[in-house]
Design a protein around this motif. Structure first.
Motif, PDB file in Angstrom:
ATOM      1  N   THR A  49       0.818  -1.215   0.000  1.00 18.93           N
ATOM      2  CA  THR A  49       0.000   0.000   0.000  1.00 18.93           C
ATOM      3  C   THR A  49       0.853   1.266   0.000  1.00 18.93           C
ATOM      4  O   THR A  49       0.766   2.077  -0.919  1.00 18.93           O
ATOM      5  CB  THR A  49      -0.955  -0.007   1.209  1.00 18.93           C
ATOM      6  OG1 THR A  49      -1.727  -1.213   1.172  1.00 18.93           O
ATOM      7  CG2 THR A  49      -1.892   1.181   1.177  1.00 18.93           C
ATOM      8  N   LEU A  50       1.682   1.422   1.022  1.00 15.50           N
ATOM      9  CA  LEU A  50       2.461   2.657   1.143  1.00 15.50           C
ATOM     10  C   LEU A  50       3.481   2.796   0.013  1.00 15.50           C
ATOM     11  O   LEU A  50       3.574   3.850  -0.621  1.00 15.50           O
ATOM     12  CB  LEU A  50       3.152   2.713   2.505  1.00 15.50           C
ATOM     13  CG  LEU A  50       3.958   3.976   2.806  1.00 15.50           C
ATOM     14  CD1 LEU A  50       3.053   5.219   2.784  1.00 15.50           C
ATOM     15  CD2 LEU A  50       4.656   3.844   4.150  1.00 15.50           C
ATOM     16  N   ALA A  51       4.239   1.748  -0.263  1.00 19.41           N
ATOM     17  CA  ALA A  51       5.258   1.827  -1.318  1.00 19.41           C
ATOM     18  C   ALA A  51       4.627   1.997  -2.699  1.00 19.41           C
ATOM     19  O   ALA A  51       5.182   2.692  -3.553  1.00 19.41           O
ATOM     20  CB  ALA A  51       6.155   0.594  -1.291  1.00 19.41           C
ATOM     21  N   THR A  52       3.465   1.394  -2.911  1.00 18.61           N
ATOM     22  CA  THR A  52       2.768   1.556  -4.188  1.00 18.61           C
ATOM     23  C   THR A  52       2.330   3.001  -4.380  1.00 18.61           C
ATOM     24  O   THR A  52       2.516   3.586  -5.453  1.00 18.61           O
ATOM     25  CB  THR A  52       1.558   0.602  -4.263  1.00 18.61           C
ATOM     26  OG1 THR A  52       2.036  -0.740  -4.147  1.00 18.61           O
ATOM     27  CG2 THR A  52       0.798   0.762  -5.560  1.00 18.61           C
ATOM     28  N   ALA A  53       1.782   3.604  -3.329  1.00 16.81           N
ATOM     29  CA  ALA A  53       1.375   5.008  -3.405  1.00 16.81           C
ATOM     30  C   ALA A  53       2.598   5.908  -3.596  1.00 16.81           C
ATOM     31  O   ALA A  53       2.562   6.859  -4.386  1.00 16.81           O
ATOM     32  CB  ALA A  53       0.607   5.404  -2.147  1.00 16.81           C
TER      33      ALA A  53
END
Length: 128
Positions: free
Chosen positions: A20-24
């Motif tokens: 989630t965080l790295a994708t964003a």
């Protein structure tokens, strides 16, 4: 590395960071100015054309990252580290991605996150 239920919590945060965080953050890095320190490198397969680096794309990507950082900021409320008083592998992974995001946008507005980053930095400095 914690045992029992705490291990599951560590794994939850590691997966959330990656999925989630790295994708964003990756989406943000693709649309920030190519001169930004956190931007995708010019020879990367992830590089988008300058024409795709629009103000709307930047606003959307920043909003998505901010939503993730709000989740993390709330989770850090009243804690020294993501699971409480003990630094874990999840803190390490989160710290790396949050630091990268800091090159692209201001993360200091997230109060709990800002305090956590300082504790992580102090801890990493002391362990050298």
């Amino acid at each position: 590395y914690p045992k029992g239920a705490k291990r599951g919590e560590v794994l939850k945060w590691i997966v959330w960071t990656s999925a989630t965080l790295a994708t964003a953050a990756s989406a943000l890095s693709a649309v920030v100015s190519s001169n930004s320190k956190g931007a995708v490198e010019k020879k990367s397969a992830d590089l988008v054309n300058e024409e795709e680096r629009t103000e709307d794309a930047l606003k959307t990507a920043t909003k998505n990252v901010s939503s993730c950082l709000n989740i993390l900021d709330s989770a850090l409320q009243g804690k020294n580290f993501i699971l409480g008083d003990s630094y874990t592998l999840a803190d390490t992974q989160l710290y790396v991605i949050v630091s990268w995001i800091g090159y692209m946008m201001d993360t200091n507005v997230f109060t709990n996150l800002d305090k956590w980053k300082k504790r992580c930095t102090e801890r990493n400095t002391q362990s050298k």
